[in-house]
Design a protein around this motif. Structure first.
Motif, PDB file in Angstrom:
ATOM      1  N   ARG A  30       0.822  -1.222   0.000  1.00  0.00           N
ATOM      2  CA  ARG A  30       0.000   0.000   0.000  1.00  0.00           C
ATOM      3  C   ARG A  30       0.853   1.268   0.000  1.00  0.00           C
ATOM      4  NH1 ARG A  30      -5.652  -1.220   0.786  1.00  0.00           N
ATOM      5  NH2 ARG A  30      -5.636  -3.449   0.453  1.00  0.00           N
ATOM      6  N   SER A  31       1.944   1.272   0.811  1.00  0.00           N
ATOM      7  CA  SER A  31       2.768   2.485   0.900  1.00  0.00           C
ATOM      8  C   SER A  31       4.202   2.125   1.281  1.00  0.00           C
ATOM      9  CB  SER A  31       2.181   3.446   1.934  1.00  0.00           C
ATOM     10  OG  SER A  31       2.184   2.852   3.207  1.00  0.00           O
ATOM     11  N   LEU A  32       5.129   3.047   0.935  1.00  0.00           N
ATOM     12  CA  LEU A  32       6.552   2.896   1.247  1.00  0.00           C
ATOM     13  C   LEU A  32       7.069   4.209   1.810  1.00  0.00           C
ATOM     14  CD1 LEU A  32       7.805   1.322  -2.095  1.00  0.00           C
ATOM     15  CD2 LEU A  32       7.611   0.125   0.048  1.00  0.00           C
ATOM     16  N   GLN A  33       7.977   4.127   2.783  1.00  0.00           N
ATOM     17  CA  GLN A  33       8.583   5.343   3.325  1.00  0.00           C
ATOM     18  C   GLN A  33       9.914   4.992   3.968  1.00  0.00           C
ATOM     19  OE1 GLN A  33       7.147   8.541   3.153  1.00  0.00           O
ATOM     20  NE2 GLN A  33       9.163   9.202   3.822  1.00  0.00           N
ATOM     21  N   PHE A  34      10.988   5.715   3.563  1.00  0.00           N
ATOM     22  CA  PHE A  34      12.286   5.539   4.204  1.00  0.00           C
ATOM     23  C   PHE A  34      12.307   6.313   5.510  1.00  0.00           C
ATOM     24  CE2 PHE A  34      13.848   4.185   0.041  1.00  0.00           C
ATOM     25  CZ  PHE A  34      14.721   3.175   0.401  1.00  0.00           C
ATOM     26  N   CYS A  35      12.957   5.742   6.533  1.00  0.00           N
ATOM     27  CA  CYS A  35      13.172   6.461   7.792  1.00  0.00           C
ATOM     28  C   CYS A  35      14.339   7.410   7.575  1.00  0.00           C
ATOM     29  CB  CYS A  35      13.499   5.496   8.933  1.00  0.00           C
ATOM     30  SG  CYS A  35      12.144   4.404   9.337  1.00  0.00           S
ATOM     31  N   PRO A  36      14.188   8.692   7.970  1.00  0.00           N
ATOM     32  CA  PRO A  36      15.268   9.638   7.719  1.00  0.00           C
ATOM     33  C   PRO A  36      16.540   9.270   8.477  1.00  0.00           C
ATOM     34  CG  PRO A  36      13.412  10.683   8.846  1.00  0.00           C
ATOM     35  CD  PRO A  36      13.061   9.266   8.628  1.00  0.00           C
ATOM     36  N   GLU A  38      18.378   6.745   8.407  1.00  0.00           N
ATOM     37  CA  GLU A  38      18.535   5.355   8.820  1.00  0.00           C
ATOM     38  C   GLU A  38      18.411   4.447   7.607  1.00  0.00           C
ATOM     39  OE1 GLU A  38      16.041   4.200  12.053  1.00  0.00           O
ATOM     40  OE2 GLU A  38      16.384   6.068  13.135  1.00  0.00           O
ATOM     41  N   ASP A  39      18.907   3.226   7.727  1.00  0.00           N
ATOM     42  CA  ASP A  39      18.851   2.248   6.640  1.00  0.00           C
ATOM     43  C   ASP A  39      17.594   1.392   6.736  1.00  0.00           C
ATOM     44  OD1 ASP A  39      21.297   3.203   5.930  1.00  0.00           O
ATOM     45  OD2 ASP A  39      22.443   1.574   6.810  1.00  0.00           O
ATOM     46  N   VAL A  40      16.459   1.999   7.021  1.00  0.00           N
ATOM     47  CA  VAL A  40      15.213   1.258   7.224  1.00  0.00           C
ATOM     48  C   VAL A  40      14.159   1.766   6.244  1.00  0.00           C
ATOM     49  CG1 VAL A  40      13.403   0.672   8.873  1.00  0.00           C
ATOM     50  CG2 VAL A  40      15.739   0.916   9.655  1.00  0.00           C
ATOM     51  N   LEU A  41      13.492   0.808   5.590  1.00  0.00           N
ATOM     52  CA  LEU A  41      12.396   1.124   4.683  1.00  0.00           C
ATOM     53  C   LEU A  41      11.122   0.569   5.298  1.00  0.00           C
ATOM     54  CD1 LEU A  41      11.252   2.053   1.920  1.00  0.00           C
ATOM     55  CD2 LEU A  41      11.805  -0.221   1.065  1.00  0.00           C
ATOM     56  N   PRO A  55      20.918  -1.811   3.461  1.00  0.00           N
ATOM     57  CA  PRO A  55      22.251  -1.276   3.766  1.00  0.00           C
ATOM     58  C   PRO A  55      22.650  -0.158   2.797  1.00  0.00           C
ATOM     59  CG  PRO A  55      22.288  -3.672   3.678  1.00  0.00           C
ATOM     60  CD  PRO A  55      20.951  -3.230   3.171  1.00  0.00           C
ATOM     61  N   GLY A  56      23.132   0.943   3.352  1.00  0.00           N
ATOM     62  CA  GLY A  56      23.612   2.066   2.545  1.00  0.00           C
ATOM     63  C   GLY A  56      22.546   3.038   2.110  1.00  0.00           C
ATOM     64  N   ALA A  57      21.296   2.842   2.526  1.00  0.00           N
ATOM     65  CA  ALA A  57      20.212   3.736   2.089  1.00  0.00           C
ATOM     66  C   ALA A  57      20.186   5.035   2.886  1.00  0.00           C
ATOM     67  CB  ALA A  57      18.861   3.033   2.214  1.00  0.00           C
TER      68      ALA A  57
END
Length: 192
Positions: A30-36, A38-41, A55-57
Protein backbone atom coordinates in the motif's frame (compact mmCIF):
# COMPACT_ATOMS: atom_id res chain seq x y z
CA UNK A 1 4.49 -3.43 -7.52
CA UNK A 2 1.85 -5.91 -6.37
CA UNK A 3 3.34 -7.88 -3.49
CA UNK A 4 7.00 -7.40 -4.49
CA UNK A 5 9.29 -4.65 -3.17
CA UNK A 6 12.39 -3.98 -5.30
CA UNK A 7 15.07 -1.49 -4.30
CA UNK A 8 17.58 -0.23 -6.89
CA UNK A 9 21.01 1.20 -6.10
CA UNK A 10 22.22 4.39 -7.86
CA UNK A 11 19.48 4.22 -10.49
CA UNK A 12 19.77 7.97 -11.21
CA UNK A 13 23.55 7.89 -11.82
CA UNK A 14 23.98 4.82 -13.99
CA UNK A 15 22.05 2.21 -15.91
CA UNK A 16 20.79 -0.55 -13.59
CA UNK A 17 20.54 -4.13 -14.81
CA UNK A 18 19.24 -5.85 -11.67
CA UNK A 19 17.60 -4.72 -8.41
CA UNK A 20 19.81 -4.19 -5.36
CA UNK A 21 17.28 -5.88 -3.06
CA UNK A 22 14.03 -7.78 -3.63
CA UNK A 23 11.47 -8.73 -1.00
CA UNK A 24 8.27 -10.73 -1.50
CA UNK A 25 5.28 -10.07 0.75
CA UNK A 26 2.17 -12.17 1.36
CA UNK A 27 -0.19 -9.30 0.50
CA UNK A 28 -0.25 -6.25 -1.77
CA UNK A 29 1.88 -3.19 -0.98
CA UNK A 30 0.00 0.00 0.00
CA UNK A 31 2.77 2.49 0.90
CA UNK A 32 6.55 2.90 1.25
CA UNK A 33 8.58 5.34 3.33
CA UNK A 34 12.29 5.54 4.20
CA UNK A 35 13.17 6.46 7.79
CA UNK A 36 15.27 9.64 7.72
CA UNK A 37 19.02 9.11 8.31
CA UNK A 38 18.54 5.35 8.82
CA UNK A 39 18.85 2.25 6.64
CA UNK A 40 15.21 1.26 7.22
CA UNK A 41 12.40 1.12 4.68
CA UNK A 42 8.87 1.00 6.10
CA UNK A 43 6.42 -0.97 3.97
CA UNK A 44 2.70 -0.79 4.61
CA UNK A 45 0.67 -3.64 3.17
CA UNK A 46 -2.88 -4.90 3.43
CA UNK A 47 -2.11 -7.25 6.35
CA UNK A 48 0.08 -4.87 8.39
CA UNK A 49 3.50 -3.24 8.39
CA UNK A 50 7.03 -4.51 7.69
CA UNK A 51 10.42 -2.91 8.25
CA UNK A 52 13.10 -3.74 5.70
CA UNK A 53 16.78 -3.04 6.34
CA UNK A 54 18.46 -1.62 3.23
CA UNK A 55 22.25 -1.28 3.77
CA UNK A 56 23.61 2.07 2.54
CA UNK A 57 20.21 3.74 2.09
CA UNK A 58 20.56 6.19 5.00
CA UNK A 59 22.61 9.36 4.75
CA UNK A 60 25.60 8.71 6.99
CA UNK A 61 26.83 12.31 7.25
CA UNK A 62 23.92 14.63 7.92
CA UNK A 63 24.28 18.40 8.13
CA UNK A 64 23.54 19.30 11.76
CA UNK A 65 23.05 22.97 10.87
CA UNK A 66 20.38 22.16 8.30
CA UNK A 67 18.40 19.41 10.03
CA UNK A 68 19.67 17.66 13.13
CA UNK A 69 17.74 14.48 14.05
CA UNK A 70 19.38 14.41 17.51
CA UNK A 71 18.70 18.00 18.51
CA UNK A 72 17.62 18.90 22.02
CA UNK A 73 14.57 21.00 22.94
CA UNK A 74 16.75 24.07 23.44
CA UNK A 75 18.36 23.63 20.01
CA UNK A 76 14.93 23.22 18.40
CA UNK A 77 13.70 26.45 20.03
CA UNK A 78 16.83 28.32 18.88
CA UNK A 79 16.33 27.02 15.33
CA UNK A 80 12.71 28.20 15.28
CA UNK A 81 13.69 31.65 16.52
CA UNK A 82 16.48 31.86 13.96
CA UNK A 83 14.09 30.89 11.14
CA UNK A 84 11.57 33.53 12.25
CA UNK A 85 14.25 36.21 12.48
CA UNK A 86 15.46 35.36 8.97
CA UNK A 87 11.94 36.03 7.64
CA UNK A 88 11.83 39.55 9.15
CA UNK A 89 13.74 42.29 7.29
CA UNK A 90 16.82 43.44 9.21
CA UNK A 91 15.71 47.12 9.24
CA UNK A 92 12.67 46.17 11.35
CA UNK A 93 14.85 44.68 14.12
CA UNK A 94 16.35 47.37 16.34
CA UNK A 95 16.75 48.33 19.97
CA UNK A 96 15.79 51.66 21.48
CA UNK A 97 18.88 52.47 23.54
CA UNK A 98 17.02 55.03 25.67
CA UNK A 99 14.56 52.34 26.83
CA UNK A 100 17.36 49.97 27.83
CA UNK A 101 18.97 52.57 30.12
CA UNK A 102 15.77 53.52 31.94
CA UNK A 103 14.42 51.72 35.00
CA UNK A 104 10.73 50.86 35.14
CA UNK A 105 9.96 52.73 38.38
CA UNK A 106 6.27 51.93 38.43
CA UNK A 107 6.92 48.23 37.96
CA UNK A 108 9.64 48.32 40.60
CA UNK A 109 7.30 49.98 43.13
CA UNK A 110 4.56 47.43 42.41
CA UNK A 111 6.91 44.49 42.88
CA UNK A 112 8.18 45.92 46.18
CA UNK A 113 4.59 46.40 47.43
CA UNK A 114 3.59 42.87 46.40
CA UNK A 115 6.66 41.49 48.11
CA UNK A 116 5.78 43.35 51.32
CA UNK A 117 2.15 42.13 51.22
CA UNK A 118 3.12 38.47 51.21
CA UNK A 119 2.86 36.96 54.64
CA UNK A 120 5.67 34.71 55.60
CA UNK A 121 4.23 32.28 58.08
CA UNK A 122 6.53 29.87 59.76
CA UNK A 123 4.70 26.66 60.48
CA UNK A 124 3.92 26.57 64.14
CA UNK A 125 5.25 23.65 66.11
CA UNK A 126 2.42 21.63 67.48
CA UNK A 127 2.94 19.90 70.77
CA UNK A 128 0.53 17.11 71.55
CA UNK A 129 0.90 14.19 73.88
CA UNK A 130 -1.88 11.63 73.49
CA UNK A 131 -3.38 10.03 76.59
CA UNK A 132 -2.80 6.37 77.01
CA UNK A 133 -5.94 4.35 76.48
CA UNK A 134 -7.09 0.91 77.53
CA UNK A 135 -5.13 -2.25 76.96
CA UNK A 136 -4.07 -2.76 73.32
CA UNK A 137 -5.10 0.72 72.15
CA UNK A 138 -1.91 2.51 73.19
CA UNK A 139 0.61 0.58 71.17
CA UNK A 140 3.49 2.67 69.77
CA UNK A 141 2.14 2.80 66.25
CA UNK A 142 -1.39 3.81 67.32
CA UNK A 143 -0.01 6.62 69.52
CA UNK A 144 2.07 7.99 66.64
CA UNK A 145 -0.91 7.82 64.26
CA UNK A 146 -3.17 9.71 66.69
CA UNK A 147 -0.46 12.31 67.28
CA UNK A 148 0.04 12.87 63.52
CA UNK A 149 -3.72 13.11 62.93
CA UNK A 150 -4.20 15.79 65.58
CA UNK A 151 -1.21 17.84 64.38
CA UNK A 152 -2.37 17.68 60.73
CA UNK A 153 -5.88 18.75 61.73
CA UNK A 154 -4.49 21.79 63.56
CA UNK A 155 -2.37 22.71 60.52
CA UNK A 156 -5.43 22.44 58.25
CA UNK A 157 -7.36 24.82 60.50
CA UNK A 158 -4.53 27.39 60.39
CA UNK A 159 -4.36 27.15 56.59
CA UNK A 160 -8.15 27.55 56.28
CA UNK A 161 -8.04 30.66 58.46
CA UNK A 162 -5.25 32.15 56.29
CA UNK A 163 -7.23 31.41 53.09
CA UNK A 164 -10.41 32.96 54.48
CA UNK A 165 -8.44 36.07 55.47
CA UNK A 166 -6.85 36.29 52.01
CA UNK A 167 -10.20 35.86 50.22
CA UNK A 168 -11.75 38.60 52.36
CA UNK A 169 -8.92 40.93 51.32
CA UNK A 170 -9.44 40.06 47.63
CA UNK A 171 -13.19 40.70 47.88
CA UNK A 172 -12.56 44.08 49.45
CA UNK A 173 -10.24 44.99 46.57
CA UNK A 174 -12.85 43.94 44.00
CA UNK A 175 -15.55 46.02 45.70
CA UNK A 176 -13.24 49.05 45.68
CA UNK A 177 -12.53 48.51 41.99
CA UNK A 178 -16.22 48.51 41.14
CA UNK A 179 -16.83 51.63 43.21
CA UNK A 180 -14.10 53.57 41.43
CA UNK A 181 -15.88 53.71 38.11
CA UNK A 182 -18.58 52.39 35.90
CA UNK A 183 -18.10 50.44 32.68
CA UNK A 184 -19.76 53.22 30.70
CA UNK A 185 -17.45 55.89 32.15
CA UNK A 186 -15.08 55.39 29.23
CA UNK A 187 -17.64 57.08 26.94
CA UNK A 188 -17.82 60.24 29.05
CA UNK A 189 -15.84 63.29 28.09
CA UNK A 190 -12.67 63.76 30.02
CA UNK A 191 -12.26 67.15 31.63
CA UNK A 192 -8.66 68.45 31.77
Amino acid sequence: MGNIVQVYKDSCRQEVKAPYLTHNLTSSVRSLQFCPYEDVLGVGHSTGFSSLIIPGAGEANFDALESNPYQTKQQRKETEVKMLLEKIPSDMIHLDSSMIVQVDKKGLQETIEEHNKIKYLKPQKMEYEPRYKAKGKSRGQKVVQRKKGVIEEQKREIIKEALVEKQAGNRAKEVNKHRQGNVLDRFKRKVD
